[in-house]
Enzyme design. Structure first.
Site, PDB file in Angstrom:
ATOM      1  N   HIS A  74      77.210  21.153 -32.053  1.00  0.00           N
ATOM      2  CA  HIS A  74      75.831  20.807 -32.428  1.00  0.00           C
ATOM      3  C   HIS A  74      75.763  20.263 -33.856  1.00  0.00           C
ATOM      4  O   HIS A  74      75.590  21.013 -34.808  1.00  0.00           O
ATOM      5  CB  HIS A  74      74.935  22.056 -32.301  1.00  0.00           C
ATOM      6  CG  HIS A  74      73.478  21.744 -32.233  1.00  0.00           C
ATOM      7  ND1 HIS A  74      72.596  22.452 -31.462  1.00  0.00           N
ATOM      8  CD2 HIS A  74      72.745  20.775 -32.830  1.00  0.00           C
ATOM      9  CE1 HIS A  74      71.384  21.949 -31.592  1.00  0.00           C
ATOM     10  NE2 HIS A  74      71.451  20.932 -32.427  1.00  0.00           N
ATOM     11  N   ARG A  78      72.923  11.414 -37.574  1.00  0.00           N
ATOM     12  CA  ARG A  78      71.838  10.506 -37.993  1.00  0.00           C
ATOM     13  C   ARG A  78      72.108   9.023 -37.816  1.00  0.00           C
ATOM     14  O   ARG A  78      71.249   8.211 -38.160  1.00  0.00           O
ATOM     15  CB  ARG A  78      71.468  10.761 -39.468  1.00  0.00           C
ATOM     16  CG  ARG A  78      71.208  12.201 -39.839  1.00  0.00           C
ATOM     17  CD  ARG A  78      70.020  12.770 -39.099  1.00  0.00           C
ATOM     18  NE  ARG A  78      69.656  14.102 -39.585  1.00  0.00           N
ATOM     19  CZ  ARG A  78      68.943  14.968 -38.893  1.00  0.00           C
ATOM     20  NH1 ARG A  78      68.489  14.650 -37.693  1.00  0.00           N
ATOM     21  NH2 ARG A  78      68.654  16.150 -39.385  1.00  0.00           N
ATOM     22  N   ASN A 108      69.489  12.527 -31.080  1.00  0.00           N
ATOM     23  CA  ASN A 108      68.149  12.224 -31.633  1.00  0.00           C
ATOM     24  C   ASN A 108      68.230  11.307 -32.846  1.00  0.00           C
ATOM     25  O   ASN A 108      67.695  11.600 -33.908  1.00  0.00           O
ATOM     26  CB  ASN A 108      67.398  13.515 -31.970  1.00  0.00           C
ATOM     27  CG  ASN A 108      68.049  14.296 -33.088  1.00  0.00           C
ATOM     28  OD1 ASN A 108      69.261  14.180 -33.308  1.00  0.00           O
ATOM     29  ND2 ASN A 108      67.272  15.098 -33.797  1.00  0.00           N
ATOM     30  N   ASP A 166      67.954  17.223 -27.653  1.00  0.00           N
ATOM     31  CA  ASP A 166      67.839  18.147 -28.784  1.00  0.00           C
ATOM     32  C   ASP A 166      67.064  17.537 -29.941  1.00  0.00           C
ATOM     33  O   ASP A 166      67.246  16.382 -30.298  1.00  0.00           O
ATOM     34  CB  ASP A 166      69.213  18.583 -29.290  1.00  0.00           C
ATOM     35  CG  ASP A 166      69.070  19.564 -30.437  1.00  0.00           C
ATOM     36  OD1 ASP A 166      68.629  20.686 -30.181  1.00  0.00           O
ATOM     37  OD2 ASP A 166      69.333  19.190 -31.596  1.00  0.00           O
ATOM     38  N   HIS A 246      71.074  26.828 -30.210  1.00  0.00           N
ATOM     39  CA  HIS A 246      70.497  27.651 -31.292  1.00  0.00           C
ATOM     40  C   HIS A 246      69.597  28.811 -30.840  1.00  0.00           C
ATOM     41  O   HIS A 246      68.405  28.853 -31.130  1.00  0.00           O
ATOM     42  CB  HIS A 246      69.749  26.799 -32.311  1.00  0.00           C
ATOM     43  CG  HIS A 246      68.960  25.631 -31.766  1.00  0.00           C
ATOM     44  ND1 HIS A 246      67.984  25.763 -30.822  1.00  0.00           N
ATOM     45  CD2 HIS A 246      69.023  24.311 -32.049  1.00  0.00           C
ATOM     46  CE1 HIS A 246      67.463  24.565 -30.562  1.00  0.00           C
ATOM     47  NE2 HIS A 246      68.088  23.668 -31.286  1.00  0.00           N
ATOM     48  N   ASN A 292      64.589  24.736 -37.690  1.00  0.00           N
ATOM     49  CA  ASN A 292      64.039  24.927 -36.355  1.00  0.00           C
ATOM     50  C   ASN A 292      65.182  25.146 -35.363  1.00  0.00           C
ATOM     51  O   ASN A 292      66.067  24.312 -35.275  1.00  0.00           O
ATOM     52  CB  ASN A 292      63.242  23.685 -35.946  1.00  0.00           C
ATOM     53  CG  ASN A 292      62.415  23.930 -34.707  1.00  0.00           C
ATOM     54  OD1 ASN A 292      62.164  25.078 -34.352  1.00  0.00           O
ATOM     55  ND2 ASN A 292      62.004  22.869 -34.042  1.00  0.00           N
ATOM     56  N   ASP A 319      74.464  23.387 -35.968  1.00  0.00           N
ATOM     57  CA  ASP A 319      73.217  22.604 -35.985  1.00  0.00           C
ATOM     58  C   ASP A 319      73.063  21.897 -37.342  1.00  0.00           C
ATOM     59  O   ASP A 319      71.981  21.884 -37.942  1.00  0.00           O
ATOM     60  CB  ASP A 319      71.988  23.482 -35.681  1.00  0.00           C
ATOM     61  CG  ASP A 319      70.742  22.637 -35.397  1.00  0.00           C
ATOM     62  OD1 ASP A 319      70.839  21.395 -35.373  1.00  0.00           O
ATOM     63  OD2 ASP A 319      69.662  23.227 -35.193  1.00  0.00           O
ATOM     64  N   GLY A 338      65.572  21.678 -40.989  1.00  0.00           N
ATOM     65  CA  GLY A 338      67.008  21.455 -40.878  1.00  0.00           C
ATOM     66  C   GLY A 338      67.822  22.000 -42.030  1.00  0.00           C
ATOM     67  O   GLY A 338      67.374  21.980 -43.183  1.00  0.00           O
TER      68      GLY A 338
HETATM   69 ZN   LIG Z   1      67.630  21.672 -31.569  1.00  0.00          ZN
END
Ligand SMILES: [Zn+2]
Lengths: 445, 311
Positions: A74, A78, A108, A166, A246, A292, A319, A338
């Site tokens: 995870h 970017r 994402n 995600d 997560h 988050n 994450d 984040g």
């Molecule tokens: Zn997530």
């Protein structure tokens, strides 16, 4: 060719936690010699098929651990689209500096990774960086709209090893049900970011006394747990393969424990910050604590650790979510969620869990290398003879302060900034190639 | 006792004595308000910036009046409404204020912690004029001043705060401060607006107004944001008013000469009936006057230095 001597090899995949020597040839583990017995020069030359020892690099790992390279399922790199936060090159540098030889890059980005061309772009950028193995995660739904499914079979052919929206929870239960069905064509797990938007609302931290005290809008634990329950039920009903990203609440842990007992094909990850920090640590003017799912309370934290130790929860994952300094230098409610994870996560867990006796090194490696590699069918995870030589030489005594200057990541949004931690990787190899030495990346910028 | 804070952000880090110091200073300030010429040279040459990111004519005017009576130069920064992405970031605004050598910044912002954010960036003092759901210290202090004028002291007094506790920075700051001053506080509202985590304040909470009324020395009604009905937080104004609306009949149950407070602006007929708001028990207008006095005192304490206040 490499001769690694006197290391303490921790390799749960082979059931080894012992003194060992290893020989590496052509990017693979050629031999593992366990115990105090040393390899003779003749054995080394014969195994490696060379005539002189000077053709072999030698590393004496006395007092150090050798781990199979860590696998992080995870990370947010970017790229494409938000290269001011991070890109695949800087993210890969951060990964190997943190001990990670394989990472799953989340979809994402801008645009989201919902076509084969984009999947291949991410994979190629990872190869160009030439450090960690970068595995793309494909989107579940086109444009992250939560409606039409992506061409999962094609995405897989392009290199996707899992599917996830995600960053967003898939709000429609029917979409999730269909995705679990369709993903069977690929055999890849669906990674679910569990967040019910109607419950999370405009919340910015976990709902509780701390959020009330700070006057920050709270996110109830149920915003996660109700969707974990939903996805467990859907995985059970469809026979699909789900991985819960997560996990941060005790209720989610209960649900996953029950689901596993029922034979549902479910796995789950925990982020280090959820094990190390709580909502009580959140400060109004330090947005590096804004993440988050939000930092949990003490009871959740205990349940998460218990879940990892008893096998309910399968793996650790950072994450890694880099954001620019300007974006984080805002009032708490306006800053993005984040935590920048890759470069401090291992040391932070080593210091707080392993050194304090709450988790054994063997368990840590099972959770961060063996289990994720198995679940996502990746190379690595163990250093059996014949496996790729993805390895981490780890110095349990190395102390280092996390500073903005030292981070390879473009971002610095970590709550461990300016804190000194103990236990860092000092050499990292990917497929036998040395990519990090003495805390510095080896090779091109 | 001397004032030792650069900023006023919250009542968290003020002691009871420091609160009393503010109230004492406000008493002399209030006297100035009733002079024929309401102007002091105390803060001549000092510059104060008002930054109201949320509309509030009442609070802004109160601060502005207070600053002007003390002789300070006041600049109203017109700030774009709740523009997160357009407009200047709070960080850049802070840099601008720093460059302009402003002495004191008064900020109201929809984000909790916005005033603390500015205070950390600025050498200048910062007064929190209300931040998100977090704190509204000047409102609480003017409420204390109003109560103290009536009572003389807080020990043994029972104060009910009624309404939307969850979203109310006024309720939070009042409860924190009143506890320090020794009053008994009860927070009252429906469960949707009085969630269990309000326990952090360490005061009694109740869903039942009627049972808490006997013995109450003060009852404070909070302004109800009417749009909360659309979010499902209460079913109707009718039911809200029946359960938590203050009326003369209900207040009669206190058995005391209870005072009625409201931070304004009023929703007449919702959280408070008109006849109660305009009754002799109501101190709502005094709150407005006292607001100016208390804000004068705070501005003076923060940037007045050693100058003689009454000169
Ligand atoms: Zn997530």
């Amino acid at each position: 060719m490499l001769w690694l001597k006197n290391v303490h090899l921790v390799d749960p995949g082979q059931g080894i936690s012992d003194k060992a020597s290893l020989l590496i040839k052509d990017g693979k583990v050629a031999k593992v010699c366990r115990g105090e017995k040393q390899l003779t020069e003749e054995e080394v030359l014969a195994t490696l098929g060379v005539s002189e020892l000077k053709e072999v690099s030698q590393v004496d790992g006395e007092g150090k651990f050798l781990f199979p390279g860590l696998v992080d399922v995870h990370v947010h790199f970017r790229e494409p689209g938000q290269e001011d936060k991070e890109d695949i090159n800087s993210g890969s540098r951060a990964a190997v500096r943190g001990g990670f030889t394989s990472v799953l890059a989340m979809a994402n980005t801008q645009p989201v990774i919902d076509t084969r061309a984009l999947v291949e772009f991410v994979r190629l950028q990872g190869e160009r960086a030439g450090l960690a193995r970068v595995y793309p995660v494909g989107a579940v739904t086109k444009g992250f709209q939560g409606r039409e499914l992506t061409e999962m079979v094609d995405l897989q052919k392009g290199g996707a090893v899992a599917f996830s929206d995600d960053g967003l929870g898939i709000q429609s239960a029917e979409t999730m049900r269909l995705a679990l069905e369709y993903a069977k064509l690929t055999g890849c797990p669906l990674i679910s970011h569990c967040e019910d938007n109607s419950l999370a609302g405009q919340g910015v931290m976990r709902k509780g006394e701390a959020s009330a005290r700070l006057g920050l809008k709270g996110i109830p634990a149920s915003a996660e747990s109700v969707m974990v329950a939903r996805d467990a039920l859907l995985a059970g009903e469809t026979g699909g393969k789900v991985h819960i990203a997560h996990v941060s609440t005790k209720e989610s842990v209960w649900i996953i424990r029950t689901a596993k007992k029922l034979g549902i094909n479910i796995s789950a990850e925990v982020n280090p910050h959820h094990l190390l920090l709580t909502d009580e640590d959140v400060q109004l003017t330090d947005t590096s604590y804004k993440v988050n799912p939000p930092l949990p309370n003490r009871e959740d934290q205990e349940a998460l650790l218990e879940g990892l130790l008893d096998g309910t929860l399968d793996m650790l994952a950072t994450d890694h979510a880099p954001h620019t300094w300007e974006e984080k230098m805002r009032p708490f409610a306006e800053a993005p969620f984040g935590i920048n994870g890759l470069e401090a996560a291992l040391a932070a867990l080593w210091q707080e869990l392993v050194l304090k006796g709450k988790m054994k090194p063997e368990k840590l490696i099972e959770l961060w290398s063996l289990n994720p590699a198995k679940r996502f069918a990746l190379q690595g995870g163990s250093l059996k003879a014949g496996s790729p030589a993805d390895m981490v030489l780890f110095d349990p005594k190395w102390r280092e302060k996390i500073t903005a200057e030292s981070l390879e990541s473009k971002a610095q949004n970590t709550p461990f900034l300016e804190k000194e931690l103990q236990g860092f990787p000092i050499m990292v190899w990917v497929e036998g190639k040395l990519v990090m030495e003495n805390r510095k990346i080896v090779g091109k910028k | 006792m001397r004032w030792r804070h650069k900023d006023l952000l919250d009542l968290d880090n003020l002691s009871a004595q420091e609160i009393e110091l503010v109230l004492q200073s406000a008493l002399s300030m209030k006297e100035v308000l009733f002079r024929p010429i309401k102007k002091l040279p105390t803060l001549r040459g000092k510059s104060i910036a008002l930054m109201f990111y949320e509309n509030s004519t009442r609070t802004r005017t109160s601060f502005e009046t207070a600053a002007k009576i003390l002789g300070a130069d006041v600049t109203n920064f017109s700030v774009a409404q709740s523009s997160v992405n357009k407009g200047e970031s709070l960080l850049d605004t802070a840099k601008t204020l720093q460059a302009m050598n402003i002495d004191l910044v008064i900020i109201r912002h929809a984000c909790s912690g916005a005033s603390e954010f500015l205070a950390k960036q600025l050498k200048a003092g910062v007064i929190n004029g209300g931040d998100g759901q977090h704190a509204h210290p000047t409102q609480a202090l003017l409420d204390f001043f109003t109560m103290k004028e009536r009572w003389g002291e807080f020990k043994g007094k029972k104060v009910l705060i009624v309404g939307d506790i969850l979203h109310s920075r006024v309720a939070h700051s009042n409860a924190l401060g009143l506890k320090k001053l020794g009053a008994e506080v009860v927070l009252i509202g429906p469960p949707t607006l009085l969630p269990p985590e309000m326990s952090y304040l360490g005061v009694k909470t109740s869903y039942d107004l009627d049972s808490e009324l006997p013995g109450a020395d003060a009852v404070m009604a909070l302004r109800l944001q009417l749009e909360r009905q659309q979010s499902g937080l209460f079913p109707s104004l009718r039911e809200y008013n029946r359960l938590y609306g203050l009326t003369r009949e209900k207040i009669a149950k206190t058995g005391k000469d209870t005072i009625i407070l409201h931070p304004g602006p009023l929703n007449r007929g919702v959280e408070i009936s008109s006849d109660l708001a305009d009754s002799v028990q109501s101190v709502i207008e005094e709150q407005v006057t006292n607001g100016v006095a208390v804000r004068m005192a705070l501005i003076y304490l923060l940037i007045g230095g050693t100058s003689n206040v009454m000169a």
